[in-house]
Design an enzyme around this catalytic site. Sequence first.
Site, short mmCIF file in Angstrom:
data_model
loop_
_atom_site.label_atom_id
_atom_site.label_comp_id
_atom_site.label_asym_id
_atom_site.label_seq_id
_atom_site.Cartn_x
_atom_site.Cartn_y
_atom_site.Cartn_z
N HIS A 76 0.84 -8.46 6.84
CA HIS A 76 1.62 -7.15 6.93
C HIS A 76 2.91 -6.81 6.76
O HIS A 76 3.51 -7.91 6.62
CB HIS A 76 0.77 -6.14 7.74
CG HIS A 76 1.33 -7.46 8.91
ND1 HIS A 76 0.64 -8.55 9.61
CD2 HIS A 76 2.25 -6.93 10.24
CE1 HIS A 76 1.33 -7.92 11.21
NE2 HIS A 76 2.75 -7.73 11.34
N GLY A 77 3.37 -6.02 6.49
CA GLY A 77 4.52 -5.81 6.44
C GLY A 77 5.45 -5.43 7.56
O GLY A 77 5.27 -5.67 8.75
#
Length: 145
Positions: free
Chosen positions: A64-65
């Site tokens: 994920h970011g």
Amino acid sequence: MVKEVLSKENIHLNMEFNNKEKAIRYTGEILYKNGHVQKNYIEKMLEREKLSSTYLGNHVAIPHGTEDAKLEIVETGISVVTVPNGVDFGNGNIVKILVGIAGKGDEHLEVLSKIAIVLSEESNIEKILTAQTKNDILRLFQEVN
């Protein structure tokens, strides 16, 4: 119209990658191509991986970011990628299931909890790895409501 968080288009079975960067990039590319994130989110996923591994154990990683990547999220979505032969995430951690996450606002908490419920059952991990169709995986995630 709001997109499905997980759709058939977001599931890719039996992939092969020779390194974790390619695996993470591919997982993010699915989210991008299906309208969940802007292109730069993929770089933020790679940046996040450099800060701390997204490997969870049980052959699972949840790329994920970074926190500032939230601006790149268009709509909440997850991607599921199976890699039966595994991809090395370092330190002997072999990943066979990647679940890419992009959560709009606070929606990532709800999405994460549903994913955690599915992946906490070892039998579900086996079902994901041996899934013959995308529907098999969709059903697993839809049962958690």
